[in-house]
Write an enzyme that holds these catalytic residues in place. Structure first.
Site, PDB file in Angstrom:
ATOM      1  N   HIS A 151       0.839  -1.198   0.000  1.00 54.13           N
ATOM      2  CA  HIS A 151       0.000   0.000   0.000  1.00 54.13           C
ATOM      3  C   HIS A 151       0.873   1.246   0.000  1.00 54.13           C
ATOM      4  O   HIS A 151       2.087   1.170   0.159  1.00 54.13           O
ATOM      5  CB  HIS A 151      -0.932   0.012   1.228  1.00 54.13           C
ATOM      6  CG  HIS A 151      -0.192   0.082   2.528  1.00 54.13           C
ATOM      7  ND1 HIS A 151       0.396  -1.030   3.115  1.00 54.13           N
ATOM      8  CD2 HIS A 151       0.073   1.126   3.361  1.00 54.13           C
ATOM      9  CE1 HIS A 151       0.976  -0.668   4.237  1.00 54.13           C
ATOM     10  NE2 HIS A 151       0.805   0.635   4.418  1.00 54.13           N
ATOM     11  N   ARG A 189       3.493  -7.975  16.897  1.00 57.72           N
ATOM     12  CA  ARG A 189       4.413  -6.915  16.462  1.00 57.72           C
ATOM     13  C   ARG A 189       3.811  -5.583  16.895  1.00 57.72           C
ATOM     14  O   ARG A 189       2.684  -5.259  16.531  1.00 57.72           O
ATOM     15  CB  ARG A 189       4.541  -6.985  14.944  1.00 57.72           C
ATOM     16  CG  ARG A 189       5.390  -5.933  14.287  1.00 57.72           C
ATOM     17  CD  ARG A 189       5.269  -6.160  12.772  1.00 57.72           C
ATOM     18  NE  ARG A 189       6.100  -5.316  11.986  1.00 57.72           N
ATOM     19  CZ  ARG A 189       5.714  -4.159  11.450  1.00 57.72           C
ATOM     20  NH1 ARG A 189       4.498  -3.701  11.655  1.00 57.72           N
ATOM     21  NH2 ARG A 189       6.538  -3.462  10.707  1.00 57.72           N
TER      22      ARG A 189
END
Length: 159
Positions: free
Chosen positions: A55, A120
């Site tokens: 993206h 994460r």
């Protein structure tokens, strides 16, 4: 991070985040002709099994103004989750405390590879050199969202 509560009487978290943002802006400004200011910031938690496909971080700003994406990595006890830039075939496996920033335009498509174990966690921020950007208006919107119980931490769940 998942248990952070916003409390107007306890400014420790605000002070810590402000200090991080100031440091991030300083380093980006060294690589830009104009000083930069915060445009948007949030915590991101990518859970085991999640990813973020290729993206662009394009946000509408005034013509001839730059926008930068920045990430401060808060942990490394996870597998996968690498930051990948396909145009340059660059893969980054961040460690705790690593700071990555890049220009947010059509030259920097990127993705986060699949997190295969653990969570994460990072602080994501966007900076602009648009001197007319109204940070106070942004801060007022963010505080309203938090008071209304809306998310200031984004969690990416398993896809």
């Amino acid at each position: 991070l998942e248990n952070i509560n916003y409390n107007n009487e306890n400014n420790i978290i605000d002070d810590f985040i402000s200090s991080l943002i100031d440091s991030m802006a300083y380093w980006i400004s060294l690589n830009n002709e104009e000083p930069v200011r915060l445009q948007w910031c949030h915590f991101a938690i990518m859970k085991n099994g999640s990813s973020n496909p290729t993206h662009l971080d394009l946000v509408k700003i005034q013509k001839n103004k730059k926008l930068y994406s920045a990430m401060l990595y808060l942990n490394e006890n996870y597998d996968g989750g690498e930051l990948y830039f396909p145009k340059t075939d660059t893969m980054i496996k961040p460690k705790t405390g690593d700071f990555v920033f890049f220009k947010s335009d059509d030259t920097t498509p990127h993705e986060v590879k699949l997190v295969t174990n653990g969570d994460r966690k990072n602080l994501v921020a966007f900076f602009t050199d648009d001197e007319n950007f109204n940070l106070q208006k942004y801060n007022d919107k963010l505080k309203k969202r938090i008071i209304e119980g809306k998310k200031s931490i984004y969690t990416y769940d398993t896809i």
